[in-house]
Write an enzyme that holds these catalytic residues in place. Structure first.
Site, PDB file in Angstrom:
ATOM      1  N   ASN A 153       0.803  -1.219   0.000  1.00 44.31           N
ATOM      2  CA  ASN A 153       0.000   0.000   0.000  1.00 44.31           C
ATOM      3  C   ASN A 153       0.842   1.277   0.000  1.00 44.31           C
ATOM      4  OD1 ASN A 153       0.321  -1.414   2.623  1.00 44.31           O
ATOM      5  ND2 ASN A 153      -0.271   0.571   3.442  1.00 44.31           N
ATOM      6  N   GLY A 202     -13.535  -2.984   0.411  1.00 44.75           N
ATOM      7  CA  GLY A 202     -14.395  -2.233  -0.503  1.00 44.75           C
ATOM      8  C   GLY A 202     -13.866  -0.850  -0.846  1.00 44.75           C
ATOM      9  N   CYS A 328       2.333  10.085  11.820  1.00 46.52           N
ATOM     10  CA  CYS A 328       2.433  10.834  13.063  1.00 46.52           C
ATOM     11  C   CYS A 328       1.772  10.041  14.179  1.00 46.52           C
ATOM     12  CB  CYS A 328       1.714  12.171  12.935  1.00 46.52           C
ATOM     13  SG  CYS A 328       2.772  13.489  12.406  1.00 46.52           S
TER      14      CYS A 328
END
Ligand code: PLP
Length: 385
Positions: A153, A202, A328
């Site tokens: 990702n 989804g 963060c």
């Protein structure tokens, strides 16, 4: 000129209007409980769920009964890892995964380690790719599962899934893949790739948030799962809870549309990625690409710009939404574990930005975003000297 350009589709995507249209009647008109078998309201809801199940199964070459609906890829990862670890204790206590996995896999592994399981975290090469030979060498008689993501990702790197699946099959070990970034974006064939379990989401593919699925192979070999959520025995006892019918309908439609459009979209995305990288390199020649140059999600471009703190860059970028190579936490800025694992040190992560394209983006947005990034780079560089 658009005033805001969204280039963070690896984080989430907008719902496709065609998807939303299919979903809407299931909120207000066809609102039955898919588990109610006493009347047509329930029957109609079940019919819609069955259709989505078929759409998803068809897209990955699985059988409809092998699709288990969940709340998303995080839950699917949890069910796959915890469910196998618990069900196959008699076989062993060892799981093989990789350092660049999503936290939805890594945090589960950490929990399993606390419960006494043994986890091997395979390293990756400079492109973020795992070596199938390393997978083979890590297998022990006690190995119950190999869990390796389909596509990363952050940096987009696509693992050699078919090769790893073959190794898993040869050694009688189950193979799970987190395909949240791949389903609906890349062709997937769970039979050909020897995938036994696969997590899907989804909202990474223009469907709604809060819905996903787990593919679980039902025969040759049959994969058993110990549930982690109990209560009613929905989804073949693997995942209890009333089904989110509108979201499932949308998810099925999103997968179907993805299958039809991925080829055309991927060509366009790859052109944009090449264009941006070329334009930026004209000004900053030592920009580094993070991730594999070829085996990478076409809609992902992750680059490190030497000397530019990516946090400083994105707060200045008012018109473009993109991601940095760090997260963060409450106390400090943590460099991305994925980019750190490539072996170039922390700086590479602190200098990293992730640009990820989507269906609604147009060429003029890509041009404007490139100009904005270049503009900020020159301003930040000016500020330094
Ligand atoms: C987004 C993502 C997840 C989490 O999916 P959700 O549906 O948001 O729970 C897991 N793994 C990968 C690789 C992802 O990109």
């Amino acid at each position: 000129m658009p005033d805001r350009i969204y280039l963070d589709h690896n984080a989430t995507t907008p719902v496709d209007p065609r998807v939303l249209e299919k979903m809407l009647p299931y909120f207000t008109e066809i609102y039955g409980n898919a588990a109610s078998n006493d009347h047509d309201f329930g029957y109609e809801a079940k019919k819609a769920v069955d259709k989505a199940r078929e759409q998803i199964a068809h897209a990955i070459n699985a059988k409809p009964e092998e699709i288990i609906f969940t709340s998303g890829a995080t839950e699917s990862d949890n069910i796959a890892l915890r469910g196998i670890a618990e069900k196959y204790v008699h076989k062993g206590d060892h799981i093989i995964t990789c350092v660049t996995e999503h936290k939805a896999v890594l945090d589960v592994c950490e929990k399993l380690e606390k419960l006494g399981k043994k986890i091997t975290y395979l390293p990756v090469d400079q492109y973020g790719m795992v070596d199938p030979e390393d997978v083979k060498k890590a297998i022990t008689p006690g190995t119950v599962l190999i869990s390796l993501m389909f596509a990363n990702n952050e940096i987009g790197t696509i693992h050699p899934i078919e090769e790893i699946g073959k190794i898993a099959a040869e050694h009688d070990v189950f193979f799970h893949t987190d395909a949240a970034q791949a389903v609906g974006h890349l062709p997937i064939d769970v039979q050909k790739m020897n995938i036994h379990l696969m997590s899907m989401s989804g909202h990474k593919i223009y469907g709604p948030k809060g819905v996903g699925a787990l593919y679980r192979k039902k025969s040759n070999p049959r994969v058993e799962i110990e549930p982690i959520i109990f209560g009613g025995g929905h989804e073949r006892g693997v995942r209890s809870g009333t089904l989110n019918v509108p979201a499932i309908v949308g998810f099925g439609e999103a997968v179907k549309i993805g299958g039809k459009e991925m080829k055309k979209e991927n060509i366009k995305y790859r052109e944009w990625a090449d264009y941006i990288l070329t334009e930026l390199k004209k000004e900053v020649p030592d920009i580094k690409l993070n991730g594999h140059p070829e085996h990478r999600l076409p809609n992902n471009l992750n680059i490190s710009i030497p000397g530019i703190e990516s946090r400083a860059l994105i707060v200045k970028l008012k018109d473009v939404a993109l991601a940095t190579g760090s997260a963060c936490t409450s106390a400090k800025v943590e460099p991305s574990h994925v980019i750190q694992s490539l072996g170039f040190g922390d700086g590479r992560a602190h200098n990293a930005i992730r640009i990820s394209f989507g269906r609604k983006n147009i060429q003029t947005e890509i041009n404007q975003a490139t100009e904005s990034v270049l503009d900020q780079i020159s301003k930040l560089n000016l500020f330094k000297v």
